[in-house]
Design a protein around this motif. Structure first.
Motif, PDB file in Angstrom:
ATOM      1  N   SER A   4      64.929 -23.923   5.352  1.00 26.92           N
ATOM      2  CA  SER A   4      66.638 -23.814   6.226  1.00 26.92           C
ATOM      3  C   SER A   4      65.746 -22.302   7.203  1.00 26.92           C
ATOM      4  CB  SER A   4      67.347 -22.335   5.039  1.00 26.92           C
ATOM      5  OG  SER A   4      66.807 -21.728   4.302  1.00 26.92           O
ATOM      6  N   SER A   5      64.350 -22.278   6.456  1.00 24.26           N
ATOM      7  CA  SER A   5      63.831 -21.047   7.701  1.00 24.26           C
ATOM      8  C   SER A   5      62.852 -21.377   8.298  1.00 24.26           C
ATOM      9  CB  SER A   5      63.950 -19.755   7.787  1.00 24.26           C
ATOM     10  OG  SER A   5      65.915 -19.211   6.800  1.00 24.26           O
ATOM     11  N   ARG A   6      62.501 -21.325   9.266  1.00 24.37           N
ATOM     12  CA  ARG A   6      60.571 -21.426   9.676  1.00 24.37           C
ATOM     13  C   ARG A   6      60.284 -20.093   9.595  1.00 24.37           C
ATOM     14  NH1 ARG A   6      56.824 -22.157   9.258  1.00 24.37           N
ATOM     15  NH2 ARG A   6      54.886 -23.425  10.869  1.00 24.37           N
ATOM     16  N   TYR A   7      61.206 -19.036   9.728  1.00 21.65           N
ATOM     17  CA  TYR A   7      59.996 -16.722  10.121  1.00 21.65           C
ATOM     18  C   TYR A   7      61.354 -16.421   9.151  1.00 21.65           C
ATOM     19  CZ  TYR A   7      56.829 -19.211  13.276  1.00 21.65           C
ATOM     20  OH  TYR A   7      55.958 -20.258  14.112  1.00 21.65           O
ATOM     21  N   LEU A   8      60.955 -16.271   7.969  1.00 23.22           N
ATOM     22  CA  LEU A   8      61.807 -14.850   7.760  1.00 23.22           C
ATOM     23  C   LEU A   8      61.176 -14.086   7.432  1.00 23.22           C
ATOM     24  CD1 LEU A   8      63.523 -15.816   4.267  1.00 23.22           C
ATOM     25  CD2 LEU A   8      64.732 -15.443   7.069  1.00 23.22           C
ATOM     26  N   VAL A   9      61.881 -11.767   8.405  1.00 22.02           N
ATOM     27  CA  VAL A   9      60.981 -11.143   7.943  1.00 22.02           C
ATOM     28  C   VAL A   9      62.520 -10.252   7.266  1.00 22.02           C
ATOM     29  CG1 VAL A   9      60.771  -9.075   9.263  1.00 22.02           C
ATOM     30  CG2 VAL A   9      59.840 -10.847  10.483  1.00 22.02           C
ATOM     31  N   LYS A  10      61.674  -9.956   6.107  1.00 22.38           N
ATOM     32  CA  LYS A  10      62.318  -8.417   4.800  1.00 22.38           C
ATOM     33  C   LYS A  10      61.709  -7.769   4.886  1.00 22.38           C
ATOM     34  CE  LYS A  10      65.932 -11.925   4.422  1.00 22.38           C
ATOM     35  NZ  LYS A  10      66.997 -11.712   4.715  1.00 22.38           N
ATOM     36  N   ARG A  11      62.894  -6.877   4.565  1.00 18.71           N
ATOM     37  CA  ARG A  11      62.116  -5.520   3.762  1.00 18.71           C
ATOM     38  C   ARG A  11      62.310  -5.150   2.429  1.00 18.71           C
ATOM     39  NH1 ARG A  11      62.031  -1.673   7.559  1.00 18.71           N
ATOM     40  NH2 ARG A  11      63.527  -2.164   9.422  1.00 18.71           N
ATOM     41  N   THR A  12      61.252  -4.421   1.596  1.00 22.14           N
ATOM     42  CA  THR A  12      61.046  -4.397   0.542  1.00 22.14           C
ATOM     43  C   THR A  12      61.808  -4.500  -0.256  1.00 22.14           C
ATOM     44  OG1 THR A  12      58.270  -3.268   1.160  1.00 22.14           O
ATOM     45  CG2 THR A  12      59.179  -2.681  -1.181  1.00 22.14           C
ATOM     46  N   GLY A  13      61.914  -3.903  -1.789  1.00 23.41           N
ATOM     47  CA  GLY A  13      63.252  -4.392  -2.657  1.00 23.41           C
ATOM     48  C   GLY A  13      63.758  -5.882  -2.472  1.00 23.41           C
ATOM     49  N   GLU A  14      64.547  -6.484  -0.947  1.00 24.70           N
ATOM     50  CA  GLU A  14      65.454  -6.704  -0.783  1.00 24.70           C
ATOM     51  C   GLU A  14      66.097  -8.449  -1.814  1.00 24.70           C
ATOM     52  OE1 GLU A  14      65.350  -7.190   4.354  1.00 24.70           O
ATOM     53  OE2 GLU A  14      66.902  -7.654   3.103  1.00 24.70           O
ATOM     54  N   LYS A  15      66.773  -8.483  -2.153  1.00 30.60           N
ATOM     55  CA  LYS A  15      66.917 -10.197  -2.396  1.00 30.60           C
ATOM     56  C   LYS A  15      66.840 -11.364  -1.314  1.00 30.60           C
ATOM     57  CE  LYS A  15      69.169 -12.493  -6.488  1.00 30.60           C
ATOM     58  NZ  LYS A  15      70.020 -12.425  -7.822  1.00 30.60           N
ATOM     59  N   VAL A  16      65.642 -12.109  -1.864  1.00 29.86           N
ATOM     60  CA  VAL A  16      65.371 -13.313  -0.810  1.00 29.86           C
ATOM     61  C   VAL A  16      65.525 -14.109  -1.307  1.00 29.86           C
ATOM     62  CG1 VAL A  16      63.852 -14.275   0.840  1.00 29.86           C
ATOM     63  CG2 VAL A  16      63.202 -11.489   0.635  1.00 29.86           C
ATOM     64  N   PHE A  17      66.171 -14.801   0.000  1.00 33.48           N
ATOM     65  CA  PHE A  17      66.525 -16.831  -1.039  1.00 33.48           C
ATOM     66  C   PHE A  17      66.137 -17.805   0.110  1.00 33.48           C
ATOM     67  CE2 PHE A  17      69.212 -16.271  -4.167  1.00 33.48           C
ATOM     68  CZ  PHE A  17      70.575 -14.833  -3.939  1.00 33.48           C
ATOM     69  N   LEU A  18      65.114 -19.106  -0.255  1.00 31.09           N
ATOM     70  CA  LEU A  18      64.518 -19.496   0.201  1.00 31.09           C
ATOM     71  C   LEU A  18      65.081 -20.824   0.102  1.00 31.09           C
ATOM     72  CD1 LEU A  18      60.446 -18.819   0.095  1.00 31.09           C
ATOM     73  CD2 LEU A  18      62.481 -18.090   1.911  1.00 31.09           C
ATOM     74  N   GLU A  19      65.449 -21.664   1.433  1.00 30.73           N
ATOM     75  CA  GLU A  19      66.179 -22.918   0.926  1.00 30.73           C
ATOM     76  C   GLU A  19      65.515 -24.241   0.830  1.00 30.73           C
ATOM     77  OE1 GLU A  19      69.837 -20.704  -0.432  1.00 30.73           O
ATOM     78  OE2 GLU A  19      69.122 -22.492  -0.615  1.00 30.73           O
ATOM     79  N   CYS A  20      65.971 -25.111   0.447  1.00 29.23           N
ATOM     80  CA  CYS A  20      65.027 -26.403   0.562  1.00 29.23           C
ATOM     81  C   CYS A  20      65.463 -27.830   0.291  1.00 29.23           C
ATOM     82  CB  CYS A  20      63.927 -25.943  -0.511  1.00 29.23           C
ATOM     83  SG  CYS A  20      62.916 -28.211   0.055  1.00 29.23           S
ATOM     84  N   VAL A  21      66.599 -28.917   0.474  1.00 24.10           N
ATOM     85  CA  VAL A  21      67.423 -29.681   0.838  1.00 24.10           C
ATOM     86  C   VAL A  21      66.709 -30.813   0.942  1.00 24.10           C
ATOM     87  CG1 VAL A  21      69.308 -30.690   1.225  1.00 24.10           C
ATOM     88  CG2 VAL A  21      68.824 -28.102   1.831  1.00 24.10           C
ATOM     89  N   GLN A  22      66.258 -32.393   0.614  1.00 17.58           N
ATOM     90  CA  GLN A  22      65.340 -33.225   0.558  1.00 17.58           C
ATOM     91  C   GLN A  22      66.938 -33.958   0.203  1.00 17.58           C
ATOM     92  OE1 GLN A  22      65.180 -35.775  -2.042  1.00 17.58           O
ATOM     93  NE2 GLN A  22      65.454 -34.619  -3.807  1.00 17.58           N
ATOM     94  N   ASP A  23      66.189 -35.596   0.851  1.00 19.14           N
ATOM     95  CA  ASP A  23      67.611 -36.113   1.376  1.00 19.14           C
ATOM     96  C   ASP A  23      67.151 -38.109   0.352  1.00 19.14           C
ATOM     97  OD1 ASP A  23      66.715 -37.465   4.910  1.00 19.14           O
ATOM     98  OD2 ASP A  23      66.310 -37.235   2.956  1.00 19.14           O
ATOM     99  N   MET A  24      66.801 -37.285   0.201  1.00 17.68           N
ATOM    100  CA  MET A  24      66.199 -39.272  -0.968  1.00 17.68           C
ATOM    101  C   MET A  24      65.882 -38.984  -2.209  1.00 17.68           C
ATOM    102  SD  MET A  24      64.596 -40.892   0.988  1.00 17.68           S
ATOM    103  CE  MET A  24      64.204 -42.227   0.404  1.00 17.68           C
TER     104      MET A  24
END
Lengths: 116, 111
Positions: free
Chosen positions: B7-27
């Motif tokens: 979902s994202s090419r670049y992300l900048v977050k702060r220490t302690g934040e909850k981070v979600f990285l999403e991935c979708v495949q179509d096959m």
């Protein structure tokens, strides 16, 4: 535990010269072996794979690799390198179990630089 | 051709934040993977999933969790981001024949 060693961190070759990237593996059974390439800013793309049969496998972009069980090696070769081959190359070993054991272990990569 | 989308090419977050990285495949692949890539260390497996709601720890699961509620989507969660989680994160899905298809990666920076 399975492991992969790519002893060369960085290799520089001239365009048109031949190339060999080394890969040694450790695996408890018959390994499934892969070579992937990563161009700058891109994900990984499969170059070739070895599952069984002929120990010399052909891949895309003119690459080939030879499986040598006695040496636990799976070296990648190309007879004549092109400037567009500059990238990072990863060797990987794994299995095809669809259950909990299925995973690939990657080597640390070899960065290829091509000079004109 | 198989498409694996992060979902994202670049992300900048702060220490302690909850981070979600999403991935979708179509096959409709059953196997999906999360790797992190660091210079000199190659790709290291964080978690993988071999079916919906099924997951297994990889080599470096500490500080991460995953979610696979639907077959096409595999999420990586950093419960409390730390600076040592600054890295390139790569998602992949795998065919029954063993071929991995990778997304283009998410470069995460934790400040």
């Amino acid at each position: 535990a399975q492991s992969v060693t790519q002893p060369d961190i960085h290799i520089t070759v001239s365009e048109g010269a031949s190339l060999e990237l080394r890969c040694n593996y450790s695996y408890g059974a018959t390994p499934y072996l892969f070579w992937y390439v990563q161009s700058p800013g891109q994900g990984l793309q499969l170059l070739l794979k070895y599952f069984s049969g002929d120990t010399l496998v052909q891949g895309i972009k003119g690459f080939e690799a030879e499986f040598k069980r006695s040496q636990s090696s799976f070296n990648l070769r190309k007879p004549s390198v092109h400037w567009s081959d500059a990238a990072e190359y990863f060797c990987a070993v794994g299995d095809l179990n669809t259950g909990t054991a299925s995973k690939l272990t990657f080597g640390t990569g070899t960065r290829l630089q091509v000079t004109l | 051709d198989v498409k694996v989308t992060q979902s994202s090419r670049y992300l900048v977050k702060r220490t302690g934040e909850k981070v979600f990285l999403e991935c979708v495949q179509d096959m409709d692949h059953e196997n999906m993977f999360w790797y992190r890539q660091d210079p000199g260390l190659g790709l290291r497996l964080i978690y993988f999933s071999y079916d919906v709601k099924m997951k297994e720890k990889g080599d470096i699961p500490e500080g991460y969790s995953v979610s696979r509620e639907k077959k096409e989507r595999f999420s990586l969660i950093l419960e409390s981001a730390s600076t040592n989680q600054t890295s390139m994160y790569l998602c992949a899905s795998r065919t029954s024949g063993g071929k991995l298809f990778f997304g283009s990666g998410t470069q995460l920076s934790v400040l």
